[in-house]
Design an enzyme around this catalytic site. Sequence first.
Site, PDB file in Angstrom:
ATOM      1  N   PHE A 133      65.974  52.520   8.511  1.00  0.00           N
ATOM      2  CA  PHE A 133      64.867  53.333   8.489  1.00  0.00           C
ATOM      3  C   PHE A 133      63.849  53.218   7.330  1.00  0.00           C
ATOM      4  CE2 PHE A 133      63.111  57.470   7.524  1.00  0.00           C
ATOM      5  CZ  PHE A 133      62.658  57.983   8.779  1.00  0.00           C
TER       6      PHE A 133
ATOM      7  N   ASP B 210      62.879  48.451   0.190  1.00  0.00           N
ATOM      8  CA  ASP B 210      62.616  49.888   0.440  1.00  0.00           C
ATOM      9  C   ASP B 210      63.664  50.773  -0.212  1.00  0.00           C
ATOM     10  OD1 ASP B 210      62.488  52.444   1.269  1.00  0.00           O
ATOM     11  OD2 ASP B 210      62.339  51.927   3.530  1.00  0.00           O
TER      12      ASP B 210
ATOM     13  N   LYS C 178      60.749  60.109  -2.141  1.00  0.00           N
ATOM     14  CA  LYS C 178      61.676  60.808  -2.414  1.00  0.00           C
ATOM     15  C   LYS C 178      61.698  61.370  -3.620  1.00  0.00           C
ATOM     16  CE  LYS C 178      64.102  60.760   1.924  1.00  0.00           C
ATOM     17  NZ  LYS C 178      63.991  59.471   2.875  1.00  0.00           N
TER      18      LYS C 178
END
Length: 424
Positions: free
Chosen positions: A168, A253, A282
């Site tokens: 993702f 990532d 995040k």
Amino acid sequence: MHVHAPPWVGASLLLGTFAATLHADGGTVTTYLSQTPDNNLLTITARPADVMVRGQGSYLWNSEGVRYLDMIQGWAVNCLGHAPRVLNDALAAQAQLLWNPSPAFHNDPQMRLARALFESSGLSRAFFCNSGAEANESAIKLARKWGAGAGQGAAGIRHEIITTIGSFHGRTLTTMAASGKPAFRGLFAPTMPGFRHVPFGDSKAVETAITPQTVAVMLEPIQGEAGVIVPPTEYLAQLRQLCNEHGLLLIADEVQTGIGRTGRMFACDKSNTSPDIMTLGKGLGGGAPLAAMLCTEQLNCFSTGDQGGTFNGNPLMTAIGAAVLAEVNTPDFLTRVNELSQCLRKGLQQLCDKHGHVEVRGEGLLLALELRGASAGAMARSARANGLILNACQPTTLRLMPALNVSESEIQQALGILDQSLRS
Ligand SMILES: *Cc1c(COP(=O)(O)O)cnc(C)c1O
């Protein structure tokens, strides 16, 4: 209470309920609780009726005064918990000084944060943005720019990026195309070309997928949304080796795994692997919208105007990021994360054994419990009814990503509620 609304929405408003709640601080907050789909938000996800009004540390309160123990923290975002003093102070101080001089000028917090990230990652160039998807989009653009001959060592036009099944990377059109999430396949056609998906954890599969057009390999060191999937120990080092041999860029990532989440500053640190490009999001902003793409000096190859954004690197957000880094990037803090991880992992393993579930996975405070023959969604709902917020990231997978400074008693409390839910 006065509602400013055109007359035609009156009928639907009547279907809802209004609730006035007296708070501990004496203030009254009147809230429109939607019991029907008739609020004004675009439908993008199924939300419970709760309207969250306050957060402190590991706790979250709704408008009716119900308190929840929050073990997802905005999806691994609030690394220091809700409304931590140190971030409130950094935000308040910066808000008095300067919000946004425009990305066309330098500002002090942005440069301080870039320097701190360089010192912790070894990647000397930072591009700040507002979401993980935007950071990944930027990484893809940079790799294509480099592959088109902007960088030394690039021969001819190369643009293809190898990514992994189950990954993702975000929800822009290009990051959806990069993602290997089965539910994204074919959505919003035509799909952005240029990605080849291979099984996660299998370096041979990456090697086989390399073509003369390949420019990069992009992956999460631990797949988060897929259910906290940890690859074999040697995987990242093998990919680094492959990329070196074939002149490819390694893009990590670390939007979910970075900033102490796995018990190290970055998940790549575990295998001593240095990516060429790393993306963060995040936890970087501790709850504020802040993300970054970091890269090596030789990849500093965008031309003026290739990349940018109105809010990118604004001092209000980067001041928070600098305060997050100062807090998280210390040996003591990271040691503590590992102790807390052991505490949570041990408790989850006991529940797993006791109730006959499959396994506990993950690293640091990114942990998952794989259930046998039970719906993770139903379990998360049951836990919420008992005051605990968990994430069902897959049909049979519960994910826990508490604040990195959660207390052991909060962990025990969460385990107690989870035990109750698993029993029923
Ligand atoms: C959450 C996430 C993203 C997307 O970040 P947004 O800020 O939601 O755009 C990208 N990659 C990974 C690994 C993520 O966990």
